[in-house]
Scaffold this active site. Structure first.
Site, PDB file in Angstrom:
ATOM      1  N   GLN A   1      -3.800   2.473  14.963  1.00  0.00           N
ATOM      2  CA  GLN A   1      -2.707   2.930  14.101  1.00  0.00           C
ATOM      3  C   GLN A   1      -1.849   3.990  14.807  1.00  0.00           C
ATOM      4  O   GLN A   1      -0.611   3.917  14.782  1.00  0.00           O
ATOM      5  CB  GLN A   1      -3.306   3.502  12.808  1.00  0.00           C
TER       6      GLN A   1
ATOM      7  N   GLU B   1      -9.124   3.948  -2.319  1.00  0.00           N
ATOM      8  CA  GLU B   1      -7.886   3.798  -3.081  1.00  0.00           C
ATOM      9  C   GLU B   1      -8.155   3.064  -4.396  1.00  0.00           C
ATOM     10  O   GLU B   1      -9.219   2.504  -4.607  1.00  0.00           O
ATOM     11  CB  GLU B   1      -6.852   2.993  -2.263  1.00  0.00           C
TER      12      GLU B   1
ATOM     13  N   THR C   1      -4.557   6.444  -0.050  1.00  0.00           N
ATOM     14  CA  THR C   1      -5.800   7.209  -0.017  1.00  0.00           C
ATOM     15  C   THR C   1      -5.807   8.293  -1.086  1.00  0.00           C
ATOM     16  O   THR C   1      -4.841   9.041  -1.215  1.00  0.00           O
ATOM     17  CB  THR C   1      -5.967   7.870   1.360  1.00  0.00           C
TER      18      THR C   1
ATOM     19  N   ARG D   1      -7.901   4.110  13.228  1.00  0.00           N
ATOM     20  CA  ARG D   1      -6.980   5.220  13.470  1.00  0.00           C
ATOM     21  C   ARG D   1      -6.392   5.220  14.874  1.00  0.00           C
ATOM     22  O   ARG D   1      -5.263   5.669  15.085  1.00  0.00           O
ATOM     23  CB  ARG D   1      -7.687   6.557  13.229  1.00  0.00           C
TER      24      ARG D   1
ATOM     25  N   HIS E   1      -3.670  14.147   0.550  1.00  0.00           N
ATOM     26  CA  HIS E   1      -3.915  13.267   1.692  1.00  0.00           C
ATOM     27  C   HIS E   1      -2.745  13.334   2.686  1.00  0.00           C
ATOM     28  O   HIS E   1      -2.952  13.503   3.893  1.00  0.00           O
ATOM     29  CB  HIS E   1      -4.112  11.824   1.224  1.00  0.00           C
TER      30      HIS E   1
ATOM     31  N   GLU F   1      -9.921  12.768   7.322  1.00  0.00           N
ATOM     32  CA  GLU F   1      -9.844  14.097   6.706  1.00  0.00           C
ATOM     33  C   GLU F   1     -11.210  14.761   6.607  1.00  0.00           C
ATOM     34  O   GLU F   1     -11.345  15.965   6.849  1.00  0.00           O
ATOM     35  CB  GLU F   1      -9.249  13.973   5.299  1.00  0.00           C
TER      36      GLU F   1
ATOM     37  N   ASP G   1      -9.107   0.430   2.017  1.00  0.00           N
ATOM     38  CA  ASP G   1      -8.101   0.047   3.010  1.00  0.00           C
ATOM     39  C   ASP G   1      -8.611   0.484   4.390  1.00  0.00           C
ATOM     40  O   ASP G   1      -8.229   1.508   4.922  1.00  0.00           O
ATOM     41  CB  ASP G   1      -6.778   0.725   2.652  1.00  0.00           C
TER      42      ASP G   1
ATOM     43  N   THR H   1      -8.855  -5.653   4.060  1.00  0.00           N
ATOM     44  CA  THR H   1      -8.759  -4.725   2.937  1.00  0.00           C
ATOM     45  C   THR H   1      -9.725  -5.234   1.878  1.00  0.00           C
ATOM     46  O   THR H   1      -9.617  -6.388   1.458  1.00  0.00           O
ATOM     47  CB  THR H   1      -7.330  -4.710   2.347  1.00  0.00           C
TER      48      THR H   1
ATOM     49  N   ARG I   1       0.454  16.110  13.111  1.00  0.00           N
ATOM     50  CA  ARG I   1       1.665  16.828  13.524  1.00  0.00           C
ATOM     51  C   ARG I   1       1.461  18.331  13.350  1.00  0.00           C
ATOM     52  O   ARG I   1       2.173  18.980  12.579  1.00  0.00           O
ATOM     53  CB  ARG I   1       2.877  16.378  12.693  1.00  0.00           C
TER      54      ARG I   1
ATOM     55  N   LYS J   1      -4.343  -1.771  10.214  1.00  0.00           N
ATOM     56  CA  LYS J   1      -4.691  -1.923   8.800  1.00  0.00           C
ATOM     57  C   LYS J   1      -4.954  -3.376   8.409  1.00  0.00           C
ATOM     58  O   LYS J   1      -5.706  -3.641   7.476  1.00  0.00           O
ATOM     59  CB  LYS J   1      -3.513  -1.455   7.932  1.00  0.00           C
TER      60      LYS J   1
ATOM     61  N   GLU K   1     -10.182   4.040   3.667  1.00  0.00           N
ATOM     62  CA  GLU K   1      -9.293   4.737   2.757  1.00  0.00           C
ATOM     63  C   GLU K   1      -9.721   4.341   1.344  1.00  0.00           C
ATOM     64  O   GLU K   1      -9.634   3.169   0.967  1.00  0.00           O
ATOM     65  CB  GLU K   1      -7.823   4.382   3.025  1.00  0.00           C
TER      66      GLU K   1
ATOM     67  N   ASP L   1       0.844  -1.187   0.000  1.00  0.00           N
ATOM     68  CA  ASP L   1       0.000   0.000   0.000  1.00  0.00           C
ATOM     69  C   ASP L   1       0.882   1.240   0.000  1.00  0.00           C
ATOM     70  O   ASP L   1       1.786   1.359   0.834  1.00  0.00           O
ATOM     71  CB  ASP L   1      -0.923  -0.007   1.224  1.00  0.00           C
TER      72      ASP L   1
HETATM   73 MN    MN Z   1      -3.995   2.924   2.681  1.00  0.00          MN
END
Ligand code: MN
Length: 405
Positions: free
Chosen positions: A234, A195, A338, A231, A129, A352, A227, A251, A138, A247, A193, A122
């Site tokens: 993660q 994708e 993503t 969170r 993104h 997001e 995906d 999937t 951050r 993750k 996600e 991935d």
């Molecule tokens: Mn992904």
């Protein structure tokens, strides 16, 4: 001499986003029989195993298998000749009597995982993104890490938990951080996600590199990917080695693999890259795919991610993942990362869309959400430009959340 018609003799095919210019491949089960390879035309499936048994199409027996892998291993000349033959069978009325009995209504079949997934990679190739995630996780620091524009960031995922569209998704359980320390329990920040996945047909030997220009010799086609991402799991686990249990629980991929041959009119110039990339990442021409994606949350369309905005192209991703000599195997799946465009309505994750869970959104049924609740359904679709101003569809990838076990 037989009568040639411009379109297909199959009812509903002309004007359908699944007409003769599309013809995605899948694996289906009908009447409790063994899985068979088929190709979608309008709202029907052409039984390709039956077509090969009848001598209507020749593929060295590769169409009489329970997955697409043997067919995908044949290579581009065979992919193209089989596709041309299928178009002939579906457009030339001379073949109608022989082919009609091999059409099965889509509503009567169960669609299965179309290929045995070999290795799964991935990527993280959308600048929008990556910037959004950087700002959310951050704040106050540069949104992109220093390496981001020099190589397509990626990780190796778990091939064995790739499931076909429609498979239920059990909410994962694991560790997450709290101000009082880590706790264990069901994820409370379950996300998607949106994708696009690229499916490798032709392998490469260990030690070799695959050049970006050889993309179309190795990659058979495209699937839509969700995906699923926890969170909270993660965020606690990902440093220093990257995504793991947040993750790997599932999937989802679409049941239909759209062959690259159907996407000829969808290739468009990719965003210009600055700074310039290393030689091995130069793809000439530098092309992305104009896939227009849509994300539905309990039936409400909440985002429309534009795949054409991706910074790194699928050819660059392929060159990068083999530049160290890593081999390719038939059935390898590499996903784009993503897909998010510049606008809030174009993002491919709920992280997001709700800005880290701080801005709830309206979903179907008059409800609002930040992350997924049990019973929620997410469906990702996409379309692409076809020949002569037409549009083709890339199927869908859907999944419903079941409570944690
Ligand atoms: Mn992904």
């Amino acid at each position: 001499m037989s009568e040639r018609i411009i379109g297909s003799w199959v009812s509903g095919a002309d004007g359908s986003p699944y007409g003769v210019t599309n013809l995605p491949y899948g694996v289906f089960r009908h009447d409790g029989r063994e899985p068979r390879i088929g190709v979608r035309i309008a709202d029907q499936v052409l039984d390709l195993a039956g077509a090969e048994e009848a001598g209507l199409v020749l593929a060295a027996g590769a169409l009489r298998r329970p997955t697409l892998n043997d067919f995908m291993a044949l290579g581009r000349p065979q992919w193209t000749s089989v596709r041309q033959r299928i178009v002939e069978l579906l457009t030339d009325t001379a073949h109608r009597a022989a082919v009609q009995p091999l059409l099965v209504p889509l509503g009567e079949v169960e669609l299965l995982l179309p290929f045995d997934v070999a290795d799964y990679v991935d990527f993280y190739s959308s600048e929008h993104h990556a910037s959004n995630v950087g700002q959310i996780f951050r704040p106050g620091q540069p949104p992109l890490l220093p390496n981001w524009k020099h190589l397509p960031i990626g990780y190796h995922g778990r091939a064995g938990t790739v499931v076909v569209s429609g498979a239920p998704i059990v909410r994962p359980t694991g560790q997450r951080a709290t101000p009082q320390g880590p706790i264990f329990g069901p994820s409370v920040r379950l996300d998607i996600e949106a994708e696009v996945g690229f499916v490798v047909g032709v392998p490469s030997p260990l030690g070799d590199r695959v050049a970006a220009v050889d993309f179309a010799d190795h990659v058979f086609g495209v699937v839509l990917v969700n995906d699923w991402s926890a969170r909270d799991i993660q965020a606690w686990e990902y440093q220093p080695l990257g995504p793991f249990l947040g993750k790997s629980f599932a999937t989802s991929v679409s049941a239909w693999v759209t062959p690259l041959d159907a996407l000829t009119d969808a290739f468009v110039p990719a965003p210009e890259q600055d700074p310039p990339v290393q030689d091995y990442l130069r793809d000439t021409p530098h092309l992305g795919l104009d896939l227009r994606m849509a994300v539905e949350w309990n039936g409400e369309r909440v985002a429309e991610p534009p795949f054409a905005t991706m910074y790194w192209t699928p050819a660059q991703q392929l060159a990068h993942l083999t530049v160290n000599g890593a081999s390719l195997r038939t059935g390898d799946l590499y996903a784009s990362g993503t897909v998010s465009g510049p606008e809030r309505g174009q993002v491919g994750s709920f992280l997001e869309l709700t800005w880290g869970g701080t801005e709830p959104v309206k979903v179907g049924g008059g409800e609002t959400r930040t992350f997924l609740e049990d019973g929620d359904t997410v469906t990702i679709r996409a379309t692409a430009p076809g020949p002569d101003g037409t549009t083709i569809a890339l199927g869908e990838v859907t999944g419903r959340i079941l409570p944690a076990r």
